[in-house]
Design an enzyme around this catalytic site. Structure first.
Site, PDB file in Angstrom:
ATOM      1  N   GLY A   1       0.790  -1.230   0.000  1.00  0.00           N
ATOM      2  CA  GLY A   1       0.000   0.000   0.000  1.00  0.00           C
ATOM      3  C   GLY A   1       0.818   1.274   0.000  1.00  0.00           C
TER       4      GLY A   1
ATOM      5  N   THR B 275      -6.115  -1.573  -5.706  1.00  0.00           N
ATOM      6  CA  THR B 275      -6.388  -2.492  -6.815  1.00  0.00           C
ATOM      7  C   THR B 275      -6.523  -3.939  -6.359  1.00  0.00           C
ATOM      8  OG1 THR B 275      -4.026  -2.655  -7.201  1.00  0.00           O
ATOM      9  CG2 THR B 275      -5.226  -1.024  -8.504  1.00  0.00           C
TER      10      THR B 275
ATOM     11  N   GLY C 177      36.975  26.129   0.109  1.00  0.00           N
ATOM     12  CA  GLY C 177      37.193  25.965  -1.338  1.00  0.00           C
ATOM     13  C   GLY C 177      36.458  26.955  -2.205  1.00  0.00           C
ATOM     14  N   GLU C 178      35.917  28.056  -1.611  1.00  0.00           N
ATOM     15  CA  GLU C 178      35.121  28.983  -2.419  1.00  0.00           C
ATOM     16  C   GLU C 178      35.939  29.719  -3.479  1.00  0.00           C
ATOM     17  OE1 GLU C 178      34.502  32.803   0.396  1.00  0.00           O
ATOM     18  OE2 GLU C 178      33.747  30.939   1.214  1.00  0.00           O
TER      19      GLU C 178
ATOM     20  N   GLY D  86     -12.650  14.124 -25.858  1.00  0.00           N
ATOM     21  CA  GLY D  86     -11.756  13.532 -24.866  1.00  0.00           C
ATOM     22  C   GLY D  86     -12.455  13.342 -23.537  1.00  0.00           C
ATOM     23  N   VAL D  87     -11.967  12.355 -22.779  1.00  0.00           N
ATOM     24  CA  VAL D  87     -12.505  12.078 -21.447  1.00  0.00           C
ATOM     25  C   VAL D  87     -11.328  11.985 -20.496  1.00  0.00           C
ATOM     26  CG1 VAL D  87     -13.784  10.434 -20.015  1.00  0.00           C
ATOM     27  CG2 VAL D  87     -14.472  10.807 -22.380  1.00  0.00           C
ATOM     28  N   GLY D  88     -11.396  12.711 -19.372  1.00  0.00           N
ATOM     29  CA  GLY D  88     -10.294  12.672 -18.398  1.00  0.00           C
ATOM     30  C   GLY D  88     -10.817  12.434 -17.003  1.00  0.00           C
TER      31      GLY D  88
ATOM     32  N   LYS E 156     -12.511  16.478  -4.752  1.00  0.00           N
ATOM     33  CA  LYS E 156     -11.065  16.295  -4.941  1.00  0.00           C
ATOM     34  C   LYS E 156     -10.258  17.523  -4.504  1.00  0.00           C
ATOM     35  CE  LYS E 156     -11.243  12.275  -7.243  1.00  0.00           C
ATOM     36  NZ  LYS E 156     -10.604  11.049  -6.807  1.00  0.00           N
TER      37      LYS E 156
ATOM     38  N   ASP F 276       2.428  19.552 -16.421  1.00  0.00           N
ATOM     39  CA  ASP F 276       1.700  18.360 -16.899  1.00  0.00           C
ATOM     40  C   ASP F 276       1.947  18.098 -18.376  1.00  0.00           C
ATOM     41  OD1 ASP F 276       0.193  16.102 -16.476  1.00  0.00           O
ATOM     42  OD2 ASP F 276      -1.728  17.086 -16.780  1.00  0.00           O
TER      43      ASP F 276
ATOM     44  N   LYS G   7       2.843  16.085 -21.577  1.00  0.00           N
ATOM     45  CA  LYS G   7       2.767  14.698 -22.068  1.00  0.00           C
ATOM     46  C   LYS G   7       2.051  14.759 -23.423  1.00  0.00           C
ATOM     47  CE  LYS G   7      -1.330  14.030 -19.170  1.00  0.00           C
ATOM     48  NZ  LYS G   7      -1.921  13.273 -18.080  1.00  0.00           N
TER      49      LYS G   7
ATOM     50  N   ASN H 151      -1.557  16.040 -23.780  1.00  0.00           N
ATOM     51  CA  ASN H 151      -1.877  17.463 -23.582  1.00  0.00           C
ATOM     52  C   ASN H 151      -1.328  18.349 -24.699  1.00  0.00           C
ATOM     53  OD1 ASN H 151      -3.358  17.029 -21.312  1.00  0.00           O
ATOM     54  ND2 ASN H 151      -1.741  17.535 -19.868  1.00  0.00           N
TER      55      ASN H 151
ATOM     56  N   ASP I  22      -4.842  22.077 -21.303  1.00  0.00           N
ATOM     57  CA  ASP I  22      -5.053  21.588 -19.934  1.00  0.00           C
ATOM     58  C   ASP I  22      -4.090  22.211 -18.925  1.00  0.00           C
ATOM     59  OD1 ASP I  22      -5.824  20.303 -17.655  1.00  0.00           O
ATOM     60  OD2 ASP I  22      -6.014  18.333 -18.593  1.00  0.00           O
TER      61      ASP I  22
ATOM     62  N   THR J  58       2.117  13.507 -13.939  1.00  0.00           N
ATOM     63  CA  THR J  58       1.894  12.189 -14.522  1.00  0.00           C
ATOM     64  C   THR J  58       3.125  11.346 -14.196  1.00  0.00           C
ATOM     65  OG1 THR J  58       0.559  13.138 -16.292  1.00  0.00           O
ATOM     66  CG2 THR J  58       1.581  11.013 -16.751  1.00  0.00           C
TER      67      THR J  58
END
Length: 675
Positions: free
Chosen positions: A167, A178, A289-290, A375-377, A407, A491, A493, A496, A509, A528
């Site tokens: 988990g 799942t 060491g600068e 489209g479906v998201g 959410k 996001d 990918k 998108n 998106d 993602t």
């Protein structure tokens, strides 16, 4: 006679060779068939894989990527009161369980110690369900004692015993379980909730960052730098560990690294008459060491670890990429963004009325007469609409208000509208109108008739160099525009990226976009899985550098057909990203490998696009040598992608989806009053 025998012998040898070649080809075909069957049988997002999975098999992304919506982190979560004392044997068991887990083994010693400290114990009687398939989870478990069984759809997958972890994805994000996990015997489990895990990781990262910033501000060389510049240096630093008596720098050696001591003590000595004379002892927060960063010098002393020592180091070469040494001042990357931008104007069309919009219907096929869904998201649907008067097409995004509240995405939705309303770029989809009713919010967007890059990529397998360069260049222009306006995208990918009728690529998106002040960090777990940068997974705080990481992943996926870090199991994706090993297919040329590896450097401060010259370095990389950036910006480059756009009904370039029959509840909390 002998000659005939020799000829026969040669023919037999030739036949044997042919048979062997055919055998090899059969074996190849058999192996490929097995791989295909394996891919078909795999399912996404499983937390409980069968133990017989073969790691050598290639993992290919065949389905649309899942997305992780950002959850707010409570500022005031009280975690100190939750501490549970553990015996040394209990601590030992937990540490071993963490070390053998794919994802958790990447935690450092301090993070592991904090986890051990904050795990709570719970007992479960035989037959009791710990996790139920299909439920949402926010807790990870380590088996302290007893046996459990894992089942999926009633089928037994495996057993869990003392020292097993399960988990663990739930401590990263809100995921559906799942499989079902049930106690076979009396069971004791060590448990941790997501908010506790995220709070301790985030707090640790913030404290470490503040501590490093304080250390850098005491450096004579760096004292004139501002917080944004010092933040860039921190992003480029590497953590290094030394054992007792290890020499960190040697007197007389060429100097090219600067160090800050995080833990332990360092002895500084000089050679006097052939003997090492100790000059001083340095501890936590001190640095050395600068001078190496700004001058060609040799080390003037030897620094030796006195006991175990942990330092942060930055190399001269990386430092020079980050801060222009000549004046120790950050390069203003707005100077290199030479876009000939249109003047800022409101992009919402005041003449567009919600009542004038009508759905476009499928003219043929199994869904004939139903509304066209583009489209479906996870957060809604996008439908094709038109107006009665003008006949112009629009893509209308429709999202359930109830789901937004459930959410906790109210802020992100309002911000998406705000961003799209202000944007005026040819490489980003335009917003033409925003509406709401008691059930949904609606965003009416520019319709890109060429379809999704994702769909085209799946149709052809992988893109050739010219198409990949063009798509990536359009994304570079979109990022240049957004970053100049201090907007982080987060996001990227193929799903998108849309093609317009001319084959130009546009970014869509903006649900995960965020406004950022340069030098600041944000700590959401968002994006993602295949495209997430390591600093997001590690909760270290992230900024604009994550967009350049995702650009590298995109270039790889366009050229290879699948991203470099992929698996059917998200925790394996995260483990591969943290390992950072990219395997390139043989057909990728050196320029492609170079840009991918430079964009996907693990340290954000070293990434191409995130050093002192900003996005200019991406544009000037040799992989883009064929691109005329000025012509691209004014739309004068002939798009090689245009050959991917099919001719036919306006929706021909989109997958087909059945109509949405679900009844959506009304929502009256009023969060959308300004929408």
């Amino acid at each position: 006679m002998e000659r005939q025998l020799e000829e026969l012998k040669q023919q037999l040898e030739k036949q044997c060779q042919i048979n062997q070649e055919l055998k090899r080809q059969n074996k190849d075909l058999e192996q490929r068939l097995q791989e295909k069957e394996k891919l078909l049988s795999e399912y996404q997002d499983t937390e409980f894989p069968s133990q017989s999975s073969n790691e050598a098999e290639p993992e290919v992304r065949k389905s649309r990527a899942a997305v992780m919506a950002p959850e707010p982190i409570p500022e005031d979560l009280e975690i100190t009161s939750n501490r549970v004392k553990k015996t040394s044997s209990e601590t030992d068991l937990i540490v071993k369980a963490i070390q053998k887990n794919d994802f958790l083994s990447r935690l450092d010693d301090e993070q592991t110690a904090m986890m051990v400290d904050l795990l709570l114990a719970f007992d479960f009687s035989p037959g009791k369900e710990v996790i139920k398939e299909g439920s949402e989870g926010d807790t990870m478990y380590i088996v302290a004692a007893g046996d459990l069984v894992v089942t999926q759809a009633g089928r037994e997958l495996r057993s869990l015993r003392c020292g097993d972890v399960f988990g663990e994805l739930a401590i990263l994000y809100n995921c559906k379980r799942t499989a079902t996990v049930k106690a076979k015997s009396l069971v004791r489990l060590w448990c941790m909730e997501r908010q506790t895990y995220r709070t301790i990781m985030t707090n640790k990262s913030k404290k470490k960052r503040e501590q490093l910033l304080g250390f850098l501000k005491t450096s004579r060389t760096l004292k004139d730098l501002n917080d944004v510049q010092l933040s860039k240096i921190i992003d480029s630093m590497e953590e290094v560990k030394y054992q007792h008596k290890d020499i960190i720098v040697r007197e007389g050696a060429e100097a090219n690294t600067f160090y800050i001591i995080l833990k332990g003590e360092v002895l500084v000595s000089k050679s006097v008459n052939g003997y090492q004379k100790q000059i001083r002892r340095m501890g936590k927060g001190e640095h050395f060491g600068e001078q190496a960063l700004i001058r060609e010098v040799l080390r003037t002393a030897t620094c030796t670890a006195d006991g175990p020592v942990t330092c942060f180091s930055i190399d001269k070469e990386v430092f020079e990429e980050t801060i222009p040494v000549e004046h120790l001042e950050l390069f203003d990357d707005t100077k290199v963004l030479q876009e000939a931008e249109a003047p800022e104007k409101l992009s919402l069309s005041s003449s567009l009325k919600f009542k004038d919009l009508v759905p476009v219907l499928y003219q043929e096929g199994r869904y004939q007469g139903e509304k066209v869904t583009l489209g479906v998201g996870g957060f809604g649907r996008v439908e094709l609409v038109t107006t009665l008067k003008h006949g112009k097409y629009y893509a209308m995004k429709r999202v359930s208000k109830k789901q937004i509240v459930a959410k906790r995405q109210e802020e992100h939705v309002l911000f998406e509208k705000k961003i799209l309303k202000a944007i005026q770029s040819d490489f980003i989809v335009r917003l033409h109108g925003a509406f709401k009713d008691s059930r949904f919010i609606y965003m009416v967007m520019e319709f890109c008739s060429g379809g999704e890059i994702w769909t085209k990529l799946k149709e052809v397998g992988r893109f050739d160099e010219a198409i990949s360069v063009f798509c990536a260049a359009c994304v570079v222009e979109a990022f240049a525009y957004l970053h100049k306006k201090n907007i982080l995208y987060r996001d990227l990918k193929p799903e998108n990226l849309m093609l317009d009728a001319q084959g130009y690529v546009k970014l869509v998106d903006f649900g995960f976009a965020k406004e950022m002040v340069r030098g600041e960090k944000t700590y959401s777990f968002v994006g993602t899985p295949e495209y997430m940068a390591p600093e997001i997974i590690k909760n270290q705080g992230h900024d604009f550098a994550v967009d350049f990481w995702s650009l590298g992943i995109l270039v790889y996926e366009l050229l290879a057909g699948s991203p470099p870090f992929s698996s059917s199991e998200p925790q394996k994706i995260y483990a591969k990203i943290l390992d950072g090993v990219i395997k390139y297919p043989p057909y990728l040329n050196e320029a492609a490998k170079s840009i991918i590896s430079k964009l996907c450097r693990p340290r954000p401060g070293q990434r191409l696009g995130n050093t002192k010259n900003g996005i200019k370095d991406v544009r000037h990389h040799r992989w883009f040598s064929s691109m005329n950036w000025h012509k691209l910006r004014v739309g004068q480059v002939e798009a090689p992608t245009v050959r991917l756009v099919r001719k036919g009904p306006c929706y021909i370039n989109f997958d087909r989806f059945p109509c949405d029959q679900a009844k959506v509840e009304e929502e009256f909390s009023g969060w959308d009053r300004d929408f």
